[in-house]
Design a protein around this motif. Sequence first.
Motif, PDB file in Angstrom:
ATOM      1  N   GLN A   1       0.830  -1.202   0.000  1.00 48.51           N
ATOM      2  CA  GLN A   1       0.000   0.000   0.000  1.00 48.51           C
ATOM      3  C   GLN A   1       0.872   1.262   0.000  1.00 48.51           C
ATOM      4  OE1 GLN A   1      -2.823  -1.758  -0.924  1.00 48.51           O
ATOM      5  NE2 GLN A   1      -3.831  -0.077   0.139  1.00 48.51           N
ATOM      6  N   MET A   2       1.988   1.215   0.704  1.00 43.53           N
ATOM      7  CA  MET A   2       2.893   2.370   0.697  1.00 43.53           C
ATOM      8  C   MET A   2       3.419   2.642  -0.701  1.00 43.53           C
ATOM      9  SD  MET A   2       5.214   1.836   4.133  1.00 43.53           S
ATOM     10  CE  MET A   2       4.523   0.910   5.503  1.00 43.53           C
ATOM     11  N   LEU A   3       3.860   1.598  -1.391  1.00 46.75           N
ATOM     12  CA  LEU A   3       4.396   1.777  -2.742  1.00 46.75           C
ATOM     13  C   LEU A   3       3.315   2.254  -3.701  1.00 46.75           C
ATOM     14  CD1 LEU A   3       6.683  -1.384  -2.941  1.00 46.75           C
ATOM     15  CD2 LEU A   3       7.421   1.003  -2.739  1.00 46.75           C
ATOM     16  N   ALA A   4       2.087   1.775  -3.507  1.00 46.14           N
ATOM     17  CA  ALA A   4       0.979   2.190  -4.370  1.00 46.14           C
ATOM     18  C   ALA A   4       0.571   3.638  -4.143  1.00 46.14           C
ATOM     19  CB  ALA A   4      -0.224   1.271  -4.142  1.00 46.14           C
TER      20      ALA A   4
ATOM     21  N   ARG B   1      -0.085   9.762   3.215  1.00 46.92           N
ATOM     22  CA  ARG B   1      -0.643   8.410   3.224  1.00 46.92           C
ATOM     23  C   ARG B   1       0.440   7.378   3.525  1.00 46.92           C
ATOM     24  NH1 ARG B   1      -4.106   4.693   4.695  1.00 46.92           N
ATOM     25  NH2 ARG B   1      -4.469   3.054   3.142  1.00 46.92           N
ATOM     26  N   VAL B   2       1.598   7.537   2.930  1.00 43.05           N
ATOM     27  CA  VAL B   2       2.697   6.608   3.205  1.00 43.05           C
ATOM     28  C   VAL B   2       3.107   6.711   4.675  1.00 43.05           C
ATOM     29  CG1 VAL B   2       5.080   6.003   2.664  1.00 43.05           C
ATOM     30  CG2 VAL B   2       3.507   6.633   0.836  1.00 43.05           C
ATOM     31  N   GLY B   3       3.138   7.927   5.198  1.00 48.69           N
ATOM     32  CA  GLY B   3       3.477   8.101   6.608  1.00 48.69           C
ATOM     33  C   GLY B   3       2.477   7.437   7.523  1.00 48.69           C
ATOM     34  N   GLU B   4       1.198   7.539   7.185  1.00 49.87           N
ATOM     35  CA  GLU B   4       0.152   6.889   7.984  1.00 49.87           C
ATOM     36  C   GLU B   4       0.326   5.372   7.982  1.00 49.87           C
ATOM     37  OE1 GLU B   4      -4.752   6.418   7.868  1.00 49.87           O
ATOM     38  OE2 GLU B   4      -3.686   7.489   6.283  1.00 49.87           O
TER      39      GLU B   4
END
Length: 437
Positions: free
Chosen positions: A187-190, A248-251
């Motif tokens: 999900q982070m990469l997306a 979003r990646v941080g979350e």
Amino acid sequence: MSMKSWVKLLAAMGLGAIASQAQAQAQAQAQAAAQNPQPAPPSAEGLAQAGAALKVGPDGLSGPGAEILAQAVAASRYVMVGESHHSREIPAFTAQVCRLMAPGGLTAMAVEMGPEAARAIDADMRAPDRDQRIADFARGHPDALIFFNSPDEARMAADCAAAAGPDFALWGLDQEFLGASGHLLEQMLAAGPGPVARAAIQALSEQEREATREALESGSPGDLLLFTVTDETLERTRAAVARDGGDRVGELFEALAETHAIYQASQKGQGDPNGRRARLMKRTLAGRLAENPGARVLMKFGGWHLYKSLNPLDQRDLGAFVAERADGEGVNALHVVVLGTRGSEAGYNGVGRPAVVRTFDALTEEGEDWRKEVALARPADMAAEDWFLVDLRRLRGPAAANYTPEWRRLALGYDIAILAPTLSATRFLGAREAAAP
């Protein structure tokens, strides 16, 4: 009278006063003992008077217990079902509670899984091939799901969504499960991180794939990334995410890091992992409610999480938070605990493995267990398949001071207790057979 005589008189008076005090104290203790007998469970007669038969079927709930439950549900904004996990019957019962709530509005079901896992299930629960989708997800992300990798839980979610309408959602409040790191990293990469964050996430993803491969071979969750990754690696990744990862990646990264911290503390027996987990669930729920003012929510968690008072771990868990919040909002919160008398339940059996099935019988197991008294209080003319509902609100008052600690905690911590005559174990979707030795 001489000084010596005064001393003798005062001494005699003092001894007399002490004797009188001792006699009065003994009388008071005897009276207190008569008024406050040794702690005991509620009487069978009292339980029978507070109890009612409840029929649970695919077409709904019926019997005297159904009326008690329906009235209590209708009057409540927050309805909590505390359960024992991994049965077939309790999800089916919970789906009927959804149907009771739906006419008055049902915003969401809050569940004992992580927010990202809940989002994955939420996307599939209305699909006609939901079991296959969940099985595919579970096979591709071993141990990323908990509870809702069961066809019975998935059916419950689908039934609740059908009853509540298109805006109904699953809210995951817990930390993510043991093997969730792969899904979180995907999900982070997306989410489109910048080059610095992307490189760090990809490096961590390579470690995750190797850790998952080893865990599938051994079956041990201790081989998964959430247990093997070092704090130094996570700090380097956090720094990279802070540079150009985005919100979003941080979350998602913080969800991974918090899950790692909770499991590490639990594994090492250090800190307060249960308290940290409870605080996480409270914060997550508070955020969801802030986004959905006036939400009417059904919550389904393990029984210890939903006491409105201190739970058996002497902690204020999610149920206590909701009870206080409801009081502050001037609305009702209903706390219902649902367990079984005997039968079988599924249990965790290793990374990606099929469930282990364990049998139980509350009537023959050692130790205190409120189910024993409730089961023995069932009226003789009740049908064997009927569930037994006990309205704990009727057991409160002065009599509760003389209950055993377990019964006092139950009567003050839950509003309704429901005992199924039999539970049967569910199965896990997407499970792999154990590797050959």
